[in-house]
Design a protein around this motif. Structure first.
Motif, PDB file in Angstrom:
ATOM      1  N   PHE A   2       0.846  -1.192   0.000  1.00 29.89           N
ATOM      2  CA  PHE A   2       0.000   0.000   0.000  1.00 29.89           C
ATOM      3  C   PHE A   2       0.881   1.240   0.000  1.00 29.89           C
ATOM      4  CE2 PHE A   2      -2.510  -3.163   2.223  1.00 29.89           C
ATOM      5  CZ  PHE A   2      -3.701  -3.086   1.534  1.00 29.89           C
ATOM      6  N   ARG A   4       0.835   5.414   0.688  1.00 28.64           N
ATOM      7  CA  ARG A   4       0.089   6.561   1.192  1.00 28.64           C
ATOM      8  C   ARG A   4       1.014   7.767   1.243  1.00 28.64           C
ATOM      9  NH1 ARG A   4      -3.389   3.517   0.331  1.00 28.64           N
ATOM     10  NH2 ARG A   4      -5.057   2.765   1.675  1.00 28.64           N
ATOM     11  N   THR A  65      -5.730  -7.876   3.910  1.00 29.72           N
ATOM     12  CA  THR A  65      -5.757  -8.262   2.490  1.00 29.72           C
ATOM     13  C   THR A  65      -6.619  -7.327   1.657  1.00 29.72           C
ATOM     14  OG1 THR A  65      -7.475  -9.796   3.113  1.00 29.72           O
ATOM     15  CG2 THR A  65      -5.315 -10.723   2.791  1.00 29.72           C
ATOM     16  N   PHE A  66      -7.594  -6.711   2.265  1.00 29.27           N
ATOM     17  CA  PHE A  66      -8.480  -5.793   1.546  1.00 29.27           C
ATOM     18  C   PHE A  66      -8.218  -4.343   1.941  1.00 29.27           C
ATOM     19  CE2 PHE A  66     -10.732  -9.820   1.256  1.00 29.27           C
ATOM     20  CZ  PHE A  66     -11.161  -9.831  -0.066  1.00 29.27           C
ATOM     21  N   GLY A  67      -7.083  -4.084   2.512  1.00 27.71           N
ATOM     22  CA  GLY A  67      -6.783  -2.726   2.952  1.00 27.71           C
ATOM     23  C   GLY A  67      -7.418  -2.463   4.306  1.00 27.71           C
ATOM     24  N   ARG A  71     -10.192   3.869   3.038  1.00 25.41           N
ATOM     25  CA  ARG A  71     -10.063   3.415   1.647  1.00 25.41           C
ATOM     26  C   ARG A  71     -10.069   1.897   1.540  1.00 25.41           C
ATOM     27  NH1 ARG A  71      -9.268   8.063  -1.338  1.00 25.41           N
ATOM     28  NH2 ARG A  71     -10.196   6.731  -2.920  1.00 25.41           N
ATOM     29  N   CYS A  73     -11.233  -1.803   0.696  1.00 23.22           N
ATOM     30  CA  CYS A  73     -11.856  -2.288  -0.542  1.00 23.22           C
ATOM     31  C   CYS A  73     -13.380  -2.306  -0.428  1.00 23.22           C
ATOM     32  CB  CYS A  73     -11.356  -3.702  -0.828  1.00 23.22           C
ATOM     33  SG  CYS A  73     -12.118  -4.470  -2.260  1.00 23.22           S
ATOM     34  N   ILE A  74     -14.038  -1.661  -1.380  1.00 23.57           N
ATOM     35  CA  ILE A  74     -15.504  -1.664  -1.320  1.00 23.57           C
ATOM     36  C   ILE A  74     -16.079  -2.990  -1.819  1.00 23.57           C
ATOM     37  CG2 ILE A  74     -15.794   0.850  -1.523  1.00 23.57           C
ATOM     38  CD1 ILE A  74     -16.593   0.261  -4.493  1.00 23.57           C
TER      39      ILE A  74
HETATM   40  C1  HEM Z   1     -10.054 -10.946  -3.716  1.00 24.19           C
HETATM   41  C2  HEM Z   1     -10.518  -9.819  -4.266  1.00 24.19           C
HETATM   42  C3  HEM Z   1     -10.068  -8.432  -3.893  1.00 24.19           C
HETATM   43  C4  HEM Z   1      -8.982  -8.019  -3.185  1.00 24.19           C
HETATM   44  C5  HEM Z   1      -7.884  -8.870  -2.549  1.00 24.19           C
HETATM   45  C6  HEM Z   1      -9.042  -6.574  -3.124  1.00 24.19           C
HETATM   46  C7  HEM Z   1      -8.107  -5.779  -2.478  1.00 24.19           C
HETATM   47  C8  HEM Z   1      -8.200  -4.404  -2.365  1.00 24.19           C
HETATM   48  C9  HEM Z   1      -7.302  -3.574  -1.602  1.00 24.19           C
HETATM   49  C10 HEM Z   1      -6.109  -4.093  -0.821  1.00 24.19           C
HETATM   50  C11 HEM Z   1      -7.702  -2.299  -1.729  1.00 24.19           C
HETATM   51  C12 HEM Z   1      -7.096  -1.058  -1.046  1.00 24.19           C
HETATM   52  C13 HEM Z   1      -5.974  -0.470  -1.878  1.00 24.19           C
HETATM   53  C14 HEM Z   1      -5.337   0.697  -1.121  1.00 24.19           C
HETATM   54  O1  HEM Z   1      -5.748   1.028  -0.006  1.00 24.19           O
HETATM   55  O2  HEM Z   1      -4.392   1.279  -1.651  1.00 24.19           O
HETATM   56  C15 HEM Z   1      -8.871  -2.292  -2.579  1.00 24.19           C
HETATM   57  C16 HEM Z   1      -9.575  -1.165  -2.935  1.00 24.19           C
HETATM   58  C17 HEM Z   1     -10.659  -1.178  -3.768  1.00 24.19           C
HETATM   59  N1  HEM Z   1     -11.319  -2.278  -4.261  1.00 24.19           N
HETATM   60 FE1  HEM Z   1     -10.772  -4.203  -3.978  1.00 24.19          FE
HETATM   61  N2  HEM Z   1     -10.159  -6.139  -3.789  1.00 24.19           N
HETATM   62  C18 HEM Z   1     -10.829  -7.235  -4.266  1.00 24.19           C
HETATM   63  C19 HEM Z   1     -12.007  -7.256  -4.956  1.00 24.19           C
HETATM   64  C20 HEM Z   1     -12.716  -6.136  -5.338  1.00 24.19           C
HETATM   65  C21 HEM Z   1     -13.989  -6.158  -6.053  1.00 24.19           C
HETATM   66  C22 HEM Z   1     -14.733  -7.447  -6.451  1.00 24.19           C
HETATM   67  C23 HEM Z   1     -14.340  -4.864  -6.255  1.00 24.19           C
HETATM   68  C24 HEM Z   1     -15.563  -4.283  -6.933  1.00 24.19           C
HETATM   69  C25 HEM Z   1     -16.654  -4.989  -7.189  1.00 24.19           C
HETATM   70  C26 HEM Z   1     -13.308  -4.016  -5.675  1.00 24.19           C
HETATM   71  C27 HEM Z   1     -13.288  -2.667  -5.686  1.00 24.19           C
HETATM   72  C28 HEM Z   1     -12.373  -1.861  -5.030  1.00 24.19           C
HETATM   73  C29 HEM Z   1     -12.382  -0.408  -5.052  1.00 24.19           C
HETATM   74  C30 HEM Z   1     -13.367   0.488  -5.823  1.00 24.19           C
HETATM   75  C31 HEM Z   1     -11.321   0.030  -4.261  1.00 24.19           C
HETATM   76  C32 HEM Z   1     -10.905   1.476  -3.950  1.00 24.19           C
HETATM   77  C33 HEM Z   1     -11.607   1.935  -2.671  1.00 24.19           C
HETATM   78  C34 HEM Z   1     -11.184   3.368  -2.307  1.00 24.19           C
HETATM   79  O3  HEM Z   1     -10.051   3.770  -2.632  1.00 24.19           O
HETATM   80  O4  HEM Z   1     -11.967   4.057  -1.669  1.00 24.19           O
HETATM   81  N3  HEM Z   1     -12.343  -4.828  -5.122  1.00 24.19           N
HETATM   82  N4  HEM Z   1      -9.158  -3.582  -2.942  1.00 24.19           N
END
Ligand code: HEM
Length: 126
Positions: A2, A4, A65-67, A71, A73-74
């Motif tokens: 990540f 920032r 894993t999803f942040g 911010r 992950c939505i």
């Molecule tokens: C295994 C599946 C996924 C993983 C591991 C994942 C992981 C992540 C991570 C780590 C971030 C944060 C990145 C940061 O903070 O710099 C993120 C942000 C995001 N993800 Fe996911 N993601 C996944 C699936 C999805 C799916 C299915 C969608 C949409 C349907 C999605 C939409 C987004 C969006 C729009 C952001 C930006 C949120 C923001 O900045 O406010 N992601 N994701």
């Protein structure tokens, strides 16, 4: 990883970082940190999550894993649900075992990947 950029001067432990500095958070290293995960941090051991993430890390923050934060992950809940449905459908129809030709060689290109692929032997459930 990540990244920032600090919007203001920030104290991080003993270090004071000026505004504008980019901070990189190496997910891979945190997710393998023995201080958080214990001596078997590098082992593939899904059972460590059997009582939830908090108990596998002794309550320490070390799994994102999803942040995290504003911010995060939505798509997190959707992705988890989709993975569970796909896995359940898969296990209804197949058994699988890792092929003897598999070589364990994880490498990092944005995400952690199997360098030589992950050869798996599938058998259809009768
Ligand atoms: C295994 C599946 C996924 C993983 C591991 C994942 C992981 C992540 C991570 C780590 C971030 C944060 C990145 C940061 O903070 O710099 C993120 C942000 C995001 N993800 Fe996911 N993601 C996944 C699936 C999805 C799916 C299915 C969608 C949409 C349907 C999605 C939409 C987004 C969006 C729009 C952001 C930006 C949120 C923001 O900045 O406010 N992601 N994701």
């Amino acid at each position: 990883m990540f990244a920032r950029v600090l919007g203001e001067t920030t104290k991080l432990g003993n270090i004071t970082l000026p505004c504008g500095v980019q901070v990189n958070i190496p997910t891979l290293f945190v997710h393998r940190d023995q201080e958080i995960w214990g001596n078997n941090a590098n082992e593939f051991n899904p059972e460590r999550f059997s009582e939830g993430v908090a108990s596998s890390t002794d309550g320490k923050f070390g799994y994102f894993t999803f942040g995290f934060g504003p911010r995060v992950c939505i798509g997190q809940n959707f992705a988890m649900l989709e993975a569970k449905v796909a896995l359940a459908m898969f296990l209804q129809h197949f058994t699988f075992e890792i092929s003897p030709s598999y070589v364990h060689a994880p490498y990092l290109v944005v995400t952690l990947q199997a360098q030589y692929g992950a050869q798996v032997i599938l058998r259809k459930v009768a």
